[in-house]
Design a protein around this motif. Structure first.
Motif, PDB file in Angstrom:
ATOM      1  N   GLY A  39       0.801  -1.217   0.000  1.00 31.68           N
ATOM      2  CA  GLY A  39       0.000   0.000   0.000  1.00 31.68           C
ATOM      3  C   GLY A  39       0.835   1.268   0.000  1.00 31.68           C
ATOM      4  N   VAL A  40       0.151   2.404  -0.046  1.00 33.73           N
ATOM      5  CA  VAL A  40       0.839   3.695  -0.125  1.00 33.73           C
ATOM      6  C   VAL A  40       1.456   4.095   1.208  1.00 33.73           C
ATOM      7  CG1 VAL A  40      -0.630   4.511  -1.988  1.00 33.73           C
ATOM      8  CG2 VAL A  40      -1.320   4.922   0.376  1.00 33.73           C
ATOM      9  N   THR A  41       1.280   3.272   2.230  1.00 33.29           N
ATOM     10  CA  THR A  41       1.817   3.611   3.545  1.00 33.29           C
ATOM     11  C   THR A  41       3.093   2.835   3.869  1.00 33.29           C
ATOM     12  OG1 THR A  41       0.356   1.957   4.526  1.00 33.29           O
ATOM     13  CG2 THR A  41      -0.451   4.218   4.454  1.00 33.29           C
ATOM     14  N   GLY A  42       3.763   2.330   2.856  1.00 31.39           N
ATOM     15  CA  GLY A  42       4.983   1.569   3.072  1.00 31.39           C
ATOM     16  C   GLY A  42       6.155   2.402   3.567  1.00 31.39           C
ATOM     17  N   HIS A  43       5.989   3.727   3.602  1.00 34.95           N
ATOM     18  CA  HIS A  43       7.074   4.612   4.046  1.00 34.95           C
ATOM     19  C   HIS A  43       7.285   4.572   5.553  1.00 34.95           C
ATOM     20  CE1 HIS A  43       3.305   6.868   4.436  1.00 34.95           C
ATOM     21  NE2 HIS A  43       3.871   7.398   5.505  1.00 34.95           N
ATOM     22  N   MET A  44       6.324   4.064   6.308  1.00 40.49           N
ATOM     23  CA  MET A  44       6.398   4.157   7.763  1.00 40.49           C
ATOM     24  C   MET A  44       7.461   3.236   8.347  1.00 40.49           C
ATOM     25  SD  MET A  44       2.480   4.669   9.088  1.00 40.49           S
ATOM     26  CE  MET A  44       1.894   3.112   8.429  1.00 40.49           C
ATOM     27  N   GLN A  45       8.104   3.723   9.400  1.00 39.87           N
ATOM     28  CA  GLN A  45       9.101   2.911  10.080  1.00 39.87           C
ATOM     29  C   GLN A  45       8.478   2.228  11.287  1.00 39.87           C
ATOM     30  OE1 GLN A  45      12.050   5.217  12.504  1.00 39.87           O
ATOM     31  NE2 GLN A  45      11.098   7.013  11.568  1.00 39.87           N
ATOM     32  N   LYS A  46       9.023   1.060  11.651  1.00 45.02           N
ATOM     33  CA  LYS A  46       8.579   0.363  12.849  1.00 45.02           C
ATOM     34  C   LYS A  46       9.265   1.016  14.047  1.00 45.02           C
ATOM     35  CE  LYS A  46       6.209  -2.740  10.530  1.00 45.02           C
ATOM     36  NZ  LYS A  46       6.539  -4.171  10.525  1.00 45.02           N
ATOM     37  N   ASP A  47       8.456   1.490  14.968  1.00 44.69           N
ATOM     38  CA  ASP A  47       8.994   2.258  16.087  1.00 44.69           C
ATOM     39  C   ASP A  47       8.265   1.844  17.371  1.00 44.69           C
ATOM     40  OD1 ASP A  47       9.960   4.085  17.880  1.00 44.69           O
ATOM     41  OD2 ASP A  47       9.561   5.849  16.642  1.00 44.69           O
ATOM     42  N   PRO A  48       8.912   1.067  18.239  1.00 37.52           N
ATOM     43  CA  PRO A  48       8.269   0.648  19.478  1.00 37.52           C
ATOM     44  C   PRO A  48       8.130   1.771  20.511  1.00 37.52           C
ATOM     45  CG  PRO A  48      10.513  -0.146  19.415  1.00 37.52           C
ATOM     46  CD  PRO A  48      10.253   0.480  18.080  1.00 37.52           C
ATOM     47  N   ASP A  49       8.878   2.860  20.332  1.00 39.78           N
ATOM     48  CA  ASP A  49       8.832   3.971  21.292  1.00 39.78           C
ATOM     49  C   ASP A  49       8.779   5.304  20.545  1.00 39.78           C
ATOM     50  OD1 ASP A  49       8.896   5.495  23.564  1.00 39.78           O
ATOM     51  OD2 ASP A  49      10.982   5.051  24.083  1.00 39.78           O
ATOM     52  N   PRO A  50       7.636   5.623  19.932  1.00 41.51           N
ATOM     53  CA  PRO A  50       7.541   6.806  19.059  1.00 41.51           C
ATOM     54  C   PRO A  50       7.792   8.148  19.749  1.00 41.51           C
ATOM     55  CG  PRO A  50       5.687   5.333  18.717  1.00 41.51           C
ATOM     56  CD  PRO A  50       6.387   4.867  19.943  1.00 41.51           C
ATOM     57  N   THR A  51       7.451   8.251  21.018  1.00 40.59           N
ATOM     58  CA  THR A  51       7.573   9.557  21.680  1.00 40.59           C
ATOM     59  C   THR A  51       9.014   9.905  22.038  1.00 40.59           C
ATOM     60  OG1 THR A  51       7.143   8.576  23.871  1.00 40.59           O
ATOM     61  CG2 THR A  51       5.241   9.378  22.621  1.00 40.59           C
ATOM     62  N   ASP A  52       9.903   8.926  21.997  1.00 45.21           N
ATOM     63  CA  ASP A  52      11.317   9.191  22.279  1.00 45.21           C
ATOM     64  C   ASP A  52      11.959   9.871  21.074  1.00 45.21           C
ATOM     65  OD1 ASP A  52      13.823   8.974  23.727  1.00 45.21           O
ATOM     66  OD2 ASP A  52      14.342   7.379  22.310  1.00 45.21           O
ATOM     67  N   LYS A  53      12.509  11.063  21.288  1.00 48.93           N
ATOM     68  CA  LYS A  53      13.132  11.853  20.222  1.00 48.93           C
ATOM     69  C   LYS A  53      12.174  12.019  19.036  1.00 48.93           C
ATOM     70  CE  LYS A  53      17.765  10.310  21.548  1.00 48.93           C
ATOM     71  NZ  LYS A  53      18.994   9.595  21.133  1.00 48.93           N
ATOM     72  N   TYR A  58      10.376  12.204  13.376  1.00 53.06           N
ATOM     73  CA  TYR A  58       9.213  12.637  12.599  1.00 53.06           C
ATOM     74  C   TYR A  58       9.186  14.168  12.529  1.00 53.06           C
ATOM     75  CZ  TYR A  58       8.278   7.917  14.140  1.00 53.06           C
ATOM     76  OH  TYR A  58       8.404   6.580  14.422  1.00 53.06           O
ATOM     77  N   PRO A  59      10.179  14.755  11.853  1.00 47.81           N
ATOM     78  CA  PRO A  59      10.295  16.212  11.845  1.00 47.81           C
ATOM     79  C   PRO A  59       9.187  16.907  11.074  1.00 47.81           C
ATOM     80  CG  PRO A  59      11.894  15.249  10.346  1.00 47.81           C
ATOM     81  CD  PRO A  59      11.265  14.113  11.083  1.00 47.81           C
ATOM     82  N   ARG A  60       8.705  16.269  10.010  1.00 44.02           N
ATOM     83  CA  ARG A  60       7.692  16.900   9.153  1.00 44.02           C
ATOM     84  C   ARG A  60       6.462  16.004   9.018  1.00 44.02           C
ATOM     85  NH1 ARG A  60       9.094  21.304   5.857  1.00 44.02           N
ATOM     86  NH2 ARG A  60      11.264  21.955   6.053  1.00 44.02           N
ATOM     87  N   CYS A  61       5.360  16.658   8.774  1.00 40.48           N
ATOM     88  CA  CYS A  61       4.116  15.934   8.543  1.00 40.48           C
ATOM     89  C   CYS A  61       4.230  15.141   7.246  1.00 40.48           C
ATOM     90  CB  CYS A  61       2.948  16.917   8.466  1.00 40.48           C
ATOM     91  SG  CYS A  61       1.363  16.141   8.079  1.00 40.48           S
ATOM     92  N   THR A  62       3.846  13.884   7.292  1.00 43.01           N
ATOM     93  CA  THR A  62       3.927  13.009   6.126  1.00 43.01           C
ATOM     94  C   THR A  62       3.134  13.548   4.942  1.00 43.01           C
ATOM     95  OG1 THR A  62       4.162  11.095   7.565  1.00 43.01           O
ATOM     96  CG2 THR A  62       3.489  10.654   5.300  1.00 43.01           C
ATOM     97  N   HIS A  76      -0.180  15.357  15.729  1.00 43.07           N
ATOM     98  CA  HIS A  76      -0.574  14.015  16.157  1.00 43.07           C
ATOM     99  C   HIS A  76       0.569  13.049  15.858  1.00 43.07           C
ATOM    100  CE1 HIS A  76      -4.523  15.821  16.379  1.00 43.07           C
ATOM    101  NE2 HIS A  76      -5.050  14.704  16.821  1.00 43.07           N
ATOM    102  N   LEU A  77       0.648  11.997  16.628  1.00 38.53           N
ATOM    103  CA  LEU A  77       1.631  10.934  16.448  1.00 38.53           C
ATOM    104  C   LEU A  77       0.873   9.618  16.542  1.00 38.53           C
ATOM    105  CD1 LEU A  77       4.701  10.281  16.167  1.00 38.53           C
ATOM    106  CD2 LEU A  77       4.789  10.183  18.665  1.00 38.53           C
ATOM    107  N   ILE A  78       0.961   8.797  15.477  1.00 43.35           N
ATOM    108  CA  ILE A  78       0.143   7.594  15.389  1.00 43.35           C
ATOM    109  C   ILE A  78       1.032   6.361  15.311  1.00 43.35           C
ATOM    110  CG2 ILE A  78      -1.692   6.422  14.121  1.00 43.35           C
ATOM    111  CD1 ILE A  78      -2.297   9.150  12.793  1.00 43.35           C
ATOM    112  N   GLN A  79       0.788   5.416  16.208  1.00 45.20           N
ATOM    113  CA  GLN A  79       1.490   4.125  16.211  1.00 45.20           C
ATOM    114  C   GLN A  79       0.442   3.037  15.965  1.00 45.20           C
ATOM    115  OE1 GLN A  79       2.671   2.494  20.021  1.00 45.20           O
ATOM    116  NE2 GLN A  79       4.640   1.809  19.175  1.00 45.20           N
ATOM    117  N   TYR A  80       0.668   2.243  14.911  1.00 40.95           N
ATOM    118  CA  TYR A  80      -0.277   1.184  14.567  1.00 40.95           C
ATOM    119  C   TYR A  80       0.093  -0.132  15.245  1.00 40.95           C
ATOM    120  CZ  TYR A  80      -2.230   4.477  11.248  1.00 40.95           C
ATOM    121  OH  TYR A  80      -2.836   5.576  10.694  1.00 40.95           O
ATOM    122  N   ASP A  81      -0.769  -1.138  15.059  1.00 39.94           N
ATOM    123  CA  ASP A  81      -0.620  -2.397  15.786  1.00 39.94           C
ATOM    124  C   ASP A  81       0.638  -3.174  15.426  1.00 39.94           C
ATOM    125  OD1 ASP A  81      -1.444  -3.095  13.248  1.00 39.94           O
ATOM    126  OD2 ASP A  81      -3.278  -4.119  13.881  1.00 39.94           O
TER     127      ASP A  81
END
Length: 207
Positions: A39-53, A58-62, A76-81
């Motif tokens: 899908g078009v969301t393949g750019h996302m990185q796997k991040d178990p701790d998104p709020t750290d740094k 995530y400097p810019r809005c996707t 907003h900061l979104i972490q998926y399952d």
């Protein structure tokens, strides 16, 4: 069956088997498995701790490219399952992410606390947020302001039309999508025209 037919059949057998296996595997891949991988969301990185740094990662809005730290009050900061994570500048762009990731379930969603006195607003979980919907004021990437507050009293004090939980604020973001998209396109076209005019004037002056 003559010898030529037999040889031709023998030569094509591996190809037929491969095609058959390919067709079988294609049928076995479910739509949700396919969108996760392709899908078009393949750019996302796997991040178990998104709020750290957060701002380093995530400097810019996707979706609009805006610098998120400058819009910390509405980001907003979104972490998926599956731990795929992305940051947006607003609930407008967050709604795009959630709409595109229909086969991923949000595990955690954070939003900037617009009621904080800090220069860079801290994140709070959206389930603890109170969204003040105010059509009389522009929001981030939206004609209608939808800012979140940790303190319900602060949300009520801004004079908004309604104070609602995240789910209703998200519904409002989707309802406003067409109007907001037209507004954003118009603004960006005007900015591009202004920049082009400015660059031409600078070029003419240099010559």
């Amino acid at each position: 069956m003559n010898r030529r037919t037999l040889l031709t059949s023998a030569a094509l057998a591996p190809v037929a088997l491969a095609l058959s296996s390919l067709a079988a595997s294609a049928k076995m891949v479910t739509p949700w498995e396919w969108t996760r991988k392709n899908g078009v969301t393949g750019h996302m990185q796997k991040d178990p701790d998104p709020t750290d740094k957060e701002f380093e990662k995530y400097p810019r809005c996707t979706y609009c490219g805006m610098v998120r730290e400058q819009w910390s009050h509405s980001r907003h900061l979104i972490q998926y399952d599956d731990d795929s994570t992305e940051g947006t500048c607003s609930i407008h762009c967050a709604s795009l992410s959630i709409g595109l990731n229909m086969d991923r379930a949000p595990k955690n969603i954070w939003v900037g606390d617009a009621g904080s006195d800090a220069e860079v607003k801290p994140l709070i979980k959206v389930e603890d947020a109170h969204y003040a919907l105010d059509p009389s004021k522009p929001g981030t990437m939206s004609a209608t302001r939808k800012w979140a507050y940790a303190d319900p009293a602060k949300a009520a004090a801004v004079g908004a039309e309604r104070v609602v939980p995240f789910e209703q604020a998200l519904e409002a973001a989707y309802s406003d999508m067409a109007k907001n998209t037209l507004m954003i396109r118009k603004r960006r076209a005007e900015k591009r025209a202004h920049m082009a005019k400015k660059m031409k004037m600078m070029k003419d002056k240099a010559n």
